[in-house]
Design a protein around this motif. Structure first.
Motif, PDB file in Angstrom:
ATOM      1  N   LEU A  49       1.006  -1.284   0.156  1.00  0.00           N
ATOM      2  CA  LEU A  49      -0.260   0.161   0.017  1.00  0.00           C
ATOM      3  C   LEU A  49       0.887   1.248  -0.007  1.00  0.00           C
ATOM      4  CD1 LEU A  49      -2.477  -1.035   2.738  1.00  0.00           C
ATOM      5  CD2 LEU A  49      -2.666  -1.465   0.314  1.00  0.00           C
ATOM      6  N   VAL A  50       0.852   1.954  -1.188  1.00  0.00           N
ATOM      7  CA  VAL A  50       1.697   3.119  -1.155  1.00  0.00           C
ATOM      8  C   VAL A  50       1.065   4.222  -0.333  1.00  0.00           C
ATOM      9  CG1 VAL A  50       2.705   5.057  -2.611  1.00  0.00           C
ATOM     10  CG2 VAL A  50       2.688   2.350  -3.549  1.00  0.00           C
ATOM     11  N   THR A  51       1.784   4.921   0.459  1.00  0.00           N
ATOM     12  CA  THR A  51       1.230   5.823   1.151  1.00  0.00           C
ATOM     13  C   THR A  51       1.898   7.381   0.927  1.00  0.00           C
ATOM     14  OG1 THR A  51       3.105   5.603   3.049  1.00  0.00           O
ATOM     15  CG2 THR A  51       0.688   4.475   3.054  1.00  0.00           C
ATOM     16  N   SER A  52       3.115   7.485   0.164  1.00  0.00           N
ATOM     17  CA  SER A  52       3.371   8.815  -0.108  1.00  0.00           C
ATOM     18  C   SER A  52       4.358   8.602  -1.399  1.00  0.00           C
ATOM     19  CB  SER A  52       4.302   9.287   0.819  1.00  0.00           C
ATOM     20  OG  SER A  52       4.851  10.847   0.679  1.00  0.00           O
ATOM     21  N   ILE A  53       3.926   9.120  -2.515  1.00  0.00           N
ATOM     22  CA  ILE A  53       4.714   9.258  -3.834  1.00  0.00           C
ATOM     23  C   ILE A  53       4.596  10.623  -4.530  1.00  0.00           C
ATOM     24  CG2 ILE A  53       2.718   8.212  -5.040  1.00  0.00           C
ATOM     25  CD1 ILE A  53       4.961   6.454  -6.548  1.00  0.00           C
ATOM     26  N   MET A  55       7.064   5.982  -0.494  1.00  0.00           N
ATOM     27  CA  MET A  55       6.794   5.080   0.935  1.00  0.00           C
ATOM     28  C   MET A  55       5.725   4.116   0.959  1.00  0.00           C
ATOM     29  SD  MET A  55       9.243   6.379   2.609  1.00  0.00           S
ATOM     30  CE  MET A  55       9.026   5.613   4.142  1.00  0.00           C
ATOM     31  N   CYS A  56       5.990   3.092   1.342  1.00  0.00           N
ATOM     32  CA  CYS A  56       4.713   2.204   1.238  1.00  0.00           C
ATOM     33  C   CYS A  56       4.667   0.958   2.861  1.00  0.00           C
ATOM     34  CB  CYS A  56       4.806   1.161   0.005  1.00  0.00           C
ATOM     35  SG  CYS A  56       6.433   0.078   0.018  1.00  0.00           S
ATOM     36  N   TRP A  57       3.724   0.442   2.816  1.00  0.00           N
ATOM     37  CA  TRP A  57       3.476  -0.565   3.715  1.00  0.00           C
ATOM     38  C   TRP A  57       3.457  -1.994   2.932  1.00  0.00           C
ATOM     39  CZ3 TRP A  57       3.579   0.192   9.007  1.00  0.00           C
ATOM     40  CH2 TRP A  57       3.824   1.555   9.223  1.00  0.00           C
ATOM     41  N   PRO A  58       4.367  -2.789   2.768  1.00  0.00           N
ATOM     42  CA  PRO A  58       4.348  -4.054   2.193  1.00  0.00           C
ATOM     43  C   PRO A  58       3.547  -5.055   3.009  1.00  0.00           C
ATOM     44  CG  PRO A  58       6.401  -3.301   2.373  1.00  0.00           C
ATOM     45  CD  PRO A  58       5.790  -2.196   3.053  1.00  0.00           C
ATOM     46  N   LEU A  59       2.546  -5.922   2.253  1.00  0.00           N
ATOM     47  CA  LEU A  59       1.673  -6.598   2.944  1.00  0.00           C
ATOM     48  C   LEU A  59       2.025  -8.061   2.283  1.00  0.00           C
ATOM     49  CD1 LEU A  59      -1.796  -4.972   2.101  1.00  0.00           C
ATOM     50  CD2 LEU A  59      -0.228  -5.047   4.199  1.00  0.00           C
ATOM     51  N   TYR A  60       2.349  -9.109   3.374  1.00  0.00           N
ATOM     52  CA  TYR A  60       2.811 -10.499   2.840  1.00  0.00           C
ATOM     53  C   TYR A  60       1.736 -11.343   3.137  1.00  0.00           C
ATOM     54  CZ  TYR A  60       7.128  -7.917   2.160  1.00  0.00           C
ATOM     55  OH  TYR A  60       8.257  -7.274   1.931  1.00  0.00           O
ATOM     56  N   ARG A  61       0.964 -12.003   2.507  1.00  0.00           N
ATOM     57  CA  ARG A  61      -0.071 -12.999   2.782  1.00  0.00           C
ATOM     58  C   ARG A  61       0.560 -14.406   2.817  1.00  0.00           C
ATOM     59  NH1 ARG A  61      -5.828 -14.653   0.020  1.00  0.00           N
ATOM     60  NH2 ARG A  61      -6.359 -16.097   1.587  1.00  0.00           N
ATOM     61  N   GLU A  62       0.293 -14.957   4.102  1.00  0.00           N
ATOM     62  CA  GLU A  62       0.544 -16.439   4.050  1.00  0.00           C
ATOM     63  C   GLU A  62      -0.539 -17.195   4.711  1.00  0.00           C
ATOM     64  OE1 GLU A  62       4.272 -16.874   6.727  1.00  0.00           O
ATOM     65  OE2 GLU A  62       5.176 -15.171   5.379  1.00  0.00           O
ATOM     66  N   GLY A  63      -1.394 -17.737   4.038  1.00  0.00           N
ATOM     67  CA  GLY A  63      -2.713 -18.120   4.346  1.00  0.00           C
ATOM     68  C   GLY A  63      -3.484 -17.114   4.661  1.00  0.00           C
ATOM     69  N   GLU A  64      -4.277 -17.130   5.653  1.00  0.00           N
ATOM     70  CA  GLU A  64      -5.312 -16.219   6.217  1.00  0.00           C
ATOM     71  C   GLU A  64      -4.531 -15.333   7.072  1.00  0.00           C
ATOM     72  OE1 GLU A  64      -8.482 -15.577   5.334  1.00  0.00           O
ATOM     73  OE2 GLU A  64      -7.772 -16.865   3.798  1.00  0.00           O
ATOM     74  N   ARG A  65      -3.360 -15.176   7.404  1.00  0.00           N
ATOM     75  CA  ARG A  65      -2.420 -13.953   8.033  1.00  0.00           C
ATOM     76  C   ARG A  65      -1.706 -13.295   6.966  1.00  0.00           C
ATOM     77  NH1 ARG A  65      -4.532 -13.319  12.410  1.00  0.00           N
ATOM     78  NH2 ARG A  65      -2.814 -11.873  12.809  1.00  0.00           N
ATOM     79  N   VAL A  66      -1.862 -12.064   7.463  1.00  0.00           N
ATOM     80  CA  VAL A  66      -1.200 -10.887   6.537  1.00  0.00           C
ATOM     81  C   VAL A  66      -0.243 -10.247   7.531  1.00  0.00           C
ATOM     82  CG1 VAL A  66      -1.263  -8.844   5.334  1.00  0.00           C
ATOM     83  CG2 VAL A  66      -3.038 -10.778   5.086  1.00  0.00           C
ATOM     84  N   PHE A  67       1.291 -10.290   7.122  1.00  0.00           N
ATOM     85  CA  PHE A  67       2.319  -9.488   7.850  1.00  0.00           C
ATOM     86  C   PHE A  67       2.603  -8.135   7.308  1.00  0.00           C
ATOM     87  CE2 PHE A  67       2.472 -14.164   8.486  1.00  0.00           C
ATOM     88  CZ  PHE A  67       2.595 -14.225   9.967  1.00  0.00           C
ATOM     89  N   VAL A  68       2.518  -7.144   8.060  1.00  0.00           N
ATOM     90  CA  VAL A  68       2.731  -5.796   7.404  1.00  0.00           C
ATOM     91  C   VAL A  68       3.941  -5.121   7.933  1.00  0.00           C
ATOM     92  CG1 VAL A  68       1.559  -3.698   7.388  1.00  0.00           C
ATOM     93  CG2 VAL A  68       0.236  -5.697   7.767  1.00  0.00           C
ATOM     94  N   GLN A  69       4.861  -4.710   6.908  1.00  0.00           N
ATOM     95  CA  GLN A  69       5.889  -3.821   7.215  1.00  0.00           C
ATOM     96  C   GLN A  69       6.015  -2.527   6.809  1.00  0.00           C
ATOM     97  OE1 GLN A  69       9.155  -6.224   5.793  1.00  0.00           O
ATOM     98  NE2 GLN A  69       8.850  -8.037   7.405  1.00  0.00           N
ATOM     99  N   ASN A  70       6.760  -1.604   7.009  1.00  0.00           N
ATOM    100  CA  ASN A  70       6.906  -0.285   6.482  1.00  0.00           C
ATOM    101  C   ASN A  70       8.223  -0.296   5.713  1.00  0.00           C
ATOM    102  OD1 ASN A  70       7.045   2.429   6.132  1.00  0.00           O
ATOM    103  ND2 ASN A  70       6.776   3.153   8.071  1.00  0.00           N
ATOM    104  N   ALA A  71       8.210   0.483   4.576  1.00  0.00           N
ATOM    105  CA  ALA A  71       9.502   0.259   3.946  1.00  0.00           C
ATOM    106  C   ALA A  71       9.394   1.528   2.822  1.00  0.00           C
ATOM    107  CB  ALA A  71       9.288  -0.930   2.786  1.00  0.00           C
ATOM    108  N   MET A  72      10.732   1.704   2.458  1.00  0.00           N
ATOM    109  CA  MET A  72      10.874   2.989   1.504  1.00  0.00           C
ATOM    110  C   MET A  72      11.299   2.208   0.156  1.00  0.00           C
ATOM    111  SD  MET A  72      13.763   5.932   1.518  1.00  0.00           S
ATOM    112  CE  MET A  72      13.319   6.389   3.080  1.00  0.00           C
TER     113      MET A  72
END
Length: 168
Positions: A73-77, A87-104
């Motif tokens: 999810l891009v939050t600033s461009i 700037m974005c928040w990567p989303l990594y889906r593993e089954g029904e769990r979604v792991f969220v990180q902050n990244a540039m």
């Protein structure tokens, strides 16, 4: 079915309290993942709120396509022709769990040109440790919460109100 966890992301709201970063009239965003809340600066010169929301809907569709997927999810461009980062928040889906990180995303470091319509192609594979061995901050939510967030975006995409507002 289990109760979904809280997940929301809003953008283009105005700073209004001591807890917010930036200037009084600077556009801000906010992400909420369960009990984690963070405010951040955003850029509304190149993309409007609706442009961000459309990108987020496409990013969520990528997660829906398979049980193990990566998106962001891009939050600033700014204009990629004159800017070098997003700037974005990567989303990594593993089954029904979604792991969220902050990244540039640093455009100059990419092996291929940045694709503004598919920014998730520019995020790193999911890892919890950086190249120096440091733990990467990460939060977790469930896919149903991400789906619900997508439904809220779809309901607002053609309207100017902020998703951060009560009742939205």
């Amino acid at each position: 079915m289990s109760r979904s966890e809280q997940f929301t992301l809003c953008i283009g709201c105005r700073a209004g309290g001591a807890e917010n970063v930036g200037q009084e009239d600077e556009p801000l965003g906010r992400i909420v993942i369960a009990d984690f809340v963070e405010h951040f600066r955003t850029d509304l010169c190149f993309w409007s709120k609706q442009d961000y929301w459309r990108s987020w809907l496409a990013a969520i569709e990528v997660l829906e396509e398979q049980g193990h997927a990566a998106s962001c999810l891009v939050t600033s461009i700014a204009d990629p022709g004159s800017s070098h980062v997003a700037m974005c928040w990567p989303l990594y889906r593993e089954g029904e769990r979604v792991f969220v990180q902050n990244a540039m995303i640093i455009f100059d470091d990419l092996p291929v040109p940045f694709d503004i319509d598919r920014p998730w192609l520019s995020i790193q594979p999911h890892t919890t440790v950086d190249e120096d061995g440091n733990r990467i901050s990460e939060w977790s939510t469930d896919m149903e919460s991400v789906r619900e967030f997508g439904r809220r975006i779809a309901a607002h995409v053609n309207h100017p109100e902020c998703l951060c507002e009560p009742g939205s």
